[in-house]
Design a protein around this motif. Structure first.
Motif, PDB file in Angstrom:
ATOM      1  N   LEU A   1      31.833 -58.503   5.080  1.00  0.00           N
ATOM      2  CA  LEU A   1      32.525 -59.333   6.071  1.00  0.00           C
ATOM      3  C   LEU A   1      33.607 -60.100   5.316  1.00  0.00           C
ATOM      4  O   LEU A   1      33.333 -61.100   4.658  1.00  0.00           O
ATOM      5  CB  LEU A   1      31.556 -60.294   6.764  1.00  0.00           C
ATOM      6  CG  LEU A   1      32.106 -61.118   7.921  1.00  0.00           C
ATOM      7  CD1 LEU A   1      32.641 -60.221   9.030  1.00  0.00           C
ATOM      8  CD2 LEU A   1      31.036 -62.038   8.478  1.00  0.00           C
ATOM      9  N   PRO A   2      34.849 -59.599   5.354  1.00  0.00           N
ATOM     10  CA  PRO A   2      35.927 -60.223   4.584  1.00  0.00           C
ATOM     11  C   PRO A   2      36.391 -61.540   5.200  1.00  0.00           C
ATOM     12  O   PRO A   2      36.048 -61.878   6.334  1.00  0.00           O
ATOM     13  CB  PRO A   2      37.042 -59.177   4.623  1.00  0.00           C
ATOM     14  CG  PRO A   2      36.774 -58.377   5.848  1.00  0.00           C
ATOM     15  CD  PRO A   2      35.285 -58.408   6.065  1.00  0.00           C
TER      16      PRO A   2
ATOM     17  N   LYS B   1      33.312 -65.945  10.120  1.00  0.00           N
ATOM     18  CA  LYS B   1      33.188 -67.140  10.960  1.00  0.00           C
ATOM     19  C   LYS B   1      31.718 -67.492  11.123  1.00  0.00           C
ATOM     20  O   LYS B   1      30.844 -66.637  10.960  1.00  0.00           O
ATOM     21  CB  LYS B   1      33.858 -66.933  12.308  1.00  0.00           C
ATOM     22  CG  LYS B   1      33.278 -65.822  13.135  1.00  0.00           C
ATOM     23  CD  LYS B   1      34.066 -65.650  14.419  1.00  0.00           C
ATOM     24  CE  LYS B   1      33.448 -64.516  15.241  1.00  0.00           C
ATOM     25  NZ  LYS B   1      34.164 -64.280  16.474  1.00  0.00           N
ATOM     26  N   PRO B   2      31.428 -68.753  11.426  1.00  0.00           N
ATOM     27  CA  PRO B   2      30.039 -69.155  11.617  1.00  0.00           C
ATOM     28  C   PRO B   2      29.374 -68.367  12.741  1.00  0.00           C
ATOM     29  O   PRO B   2      30.028 -67.912  13.684  1.00  0.00           O
ATOM     30  CB  PRO B   2      30.146 -70.635  11.995  1.00  0.00           C
ATOM     31  CG  PRO B   2      31.445 -71.079  11.409  1.00  0.00           C
ATOM     32  CD  PRO B   2      32.353 -69.880  11.548  1.00  0.00           C
TER      33      PRO B   2
ATOM     34  N   PHE C   1      33.395 -65.471   2.758  1.00  0.00           N
ATOM     35  CA  PHE C   1      33.199 -64.036   2.940  1.00  0.00           C
ATOM     36  C   PHE C   1      31.734 -63.724   2.686  1.00  0.00           C
ATOM     37  O   PHE C   1      30.989 -64.537   2.152  1.00  0.00           O
ATOM     38  CB  PHE C   1      34.130 -63.220   2.042  1.00  0.00           C
ATOM     39  CG  PHE C   1      34.010 -63.525   0.570  1.00  0.00           C
ATOM     40  CD1 PHE C   1      33.262 -62.704  -0.257  1.00  0.00           C
ATOM     41  CD2 PHE C   1      34.646 -64.620   0.020  1.00  0.00           C
ATOM     42  CE1 PHE C   1      33.160 -62.970  -1.609  1.00  0.00           C
ATOM     43  CE2 PHE C   1      34.544 -64.899  -1.335  1.00  0.00           C
ATOM     44  CZ  PHE C   1      33.796 -64.074  -2.151  1.00  0.00           C
ATOM     45  N   LEU C   2      31.320 -62.517   3.087  1.00  0.00           N
ATOM     46  CA  LEU C   2      29.932 -62.083   2.953  1.00  0.00           C
ATOM     47  C   LEU C   2      29.864 -60.825   2.103  1.00  0.00           C
ATOM     48  O   LEU C   2      30.598 -59.861   2.357  1.00  0.00           O
ATOM     49  CB  LEU C   2      29.337 -61.787   4.336  1.00  0.00           C
ATOM     50  CG  LEU C   2      27.956 -61.132   4.376  1.00  0.00           C
ATOM     51  CD1 LEU C   2      26.886 -62.070   3.830  1.00  0.00           C
ATOM     52  CD2 LEU C   2      27.627 -60.709   5.801  1.00  0.00           C
ATOM     53  N   THR C   3      28.988 -60.853   1.110  1.00  0.00           N
ATOM     54  CA  THR C   3      28.752 -59.682   0.281  1.00  0.00           C
ATOM     55  C   THR C   3      27.258 -59.365   0.261  1.00  0.00           C
ATOM     56  O   THR C   3      26.426 -60.201   0.620  1.00  0.00           O
ATOM     57  CB  THR C   3      29.238 -59.900  -1.170  1.00  0.00           C
ATOM     58  OG1 THR C   3      28.582 -61.047  -1.713  1.00  0.00           O
ATOM     59  CG2 THR C   3      30.749 -60.077  -1.221  1.00  0.00           C
ATOM     60  N   THR C   4      26.958 -58.150  -0.165  1.00  0.00           N
ATOM     61  CA  THR C   4      25.569 -57.724  -0.314  1.00  0.00           C
ATOM     62  C   THR C   4      25.496 -56.687  -1.412  1.00  0.00           C
ATOM     63  O   THR C   4      26.512 -56.126  -1.819  1.00  0.00           O
ATOM     64  CB  THR C   4      25.011 -57.147   1.011  1.00  0.00           C
ATOM     65  OG1 THR C   4      23.605 -56.912   0.853  1.00  0.00           O
ATOM     66  CG2 THR C   4      25.707 -55.871   1.418  1.00  0.00           C
ATOM     67  N   HIS C   5      24.315 -56.464  -1.904  1.00  0.00           N
ATOM     68  CA  HIS C   5      24.063 -55.332  -2.786  1.00  0.00           C
ATOM     69  C   HIS C   5      22.575 -55.015  -2.729  1.00  0.00           C
ATOM     70  O   HIS C   5      21.774 -55.805  -2.241  1.00  0.00           O
ATOM     71  CB  HIS C   5      24.563 -55.575  -4.214  1.00  0.00           C
ATOM     72  CG  HIS C   5      23.702 -56.436  -5.066  1.00  0.00           C
ATOM     73  ND1 HIS C   5      23.782 -57.810  -5.059  1.00  0.00           N
ATOM     74  CD2 HIS C   5      22.739 -56.118  -5.958  1.00  0.00           C
ATOM     75  CE1 HIS C   5      22.922 -58.305  -5.916  1.00  0.00           C
ATOM     76  NE2 HIS C   5      22.263 -57.302  -6.472  1.00  0.00           N
TER      77      HIS C   5
END
Length: 121
Positions: A55-56, A61-62, A7-11
């Motif tokens: 992006l859960p 995906k790549p 998954f993708l995280t940000t802050h």
């Protein structure tokens, strides 16, 4: 069975004020050649993070992605913008995901005249 989905995280951290950047609009795009497709759009919470992954796992995906941080709006709202035109307005960060089983974390460290990013954990 172990979940191997990534998954993708940000802050966003406001390094000039020493606080999380609350209320910043962030848009995630999938990049395919010259085509940019919106995947997600969120705002940061009081901790400077989005509520949940941007992006859960079920959509992870790549590929090549771009996070666009709407820093100008945030800087104007917090009184840090100065005279127009802004030095920083929209900040795009384009990056690749090649391991679908990993957690990708792409933060933004922001001040009115600089920013930094890295792949975090």
């Amino acid at each position: 069975m172990t979940d191997t989905s990534g998954f993708l995280t940000t802050h966003v951290l406001d390094t000039a004020r020493g606080v999380p950047a609350q209320g910043m609009h962030i848009v995630l795009y999938a990049i395919d050649g010259v085509t940019r497709t919106v995947v997600a759009a969120k705002h940061t919470n009081e901790d400077g993070r989005t509520d949940g992954p941007i992006l859960p796992a079920e959509a992870f995906k790549p590929g090549v992605y771009e996070l666009v941080f709407h820093a100008g709006d945030y800087l104007r709202e917090t009184g840090q913008a100065g005279d127009p035109p802004l030095f920083l307005d929209e900040i795009p960060i384009r990056f690749g995901i090649n391991d679908p089983g990993s957690h990708y974390h792409v933060p933004l460290l922001l001040s009115p005249f600089s920013y930094a990013t890295y792949r975090g954990s």
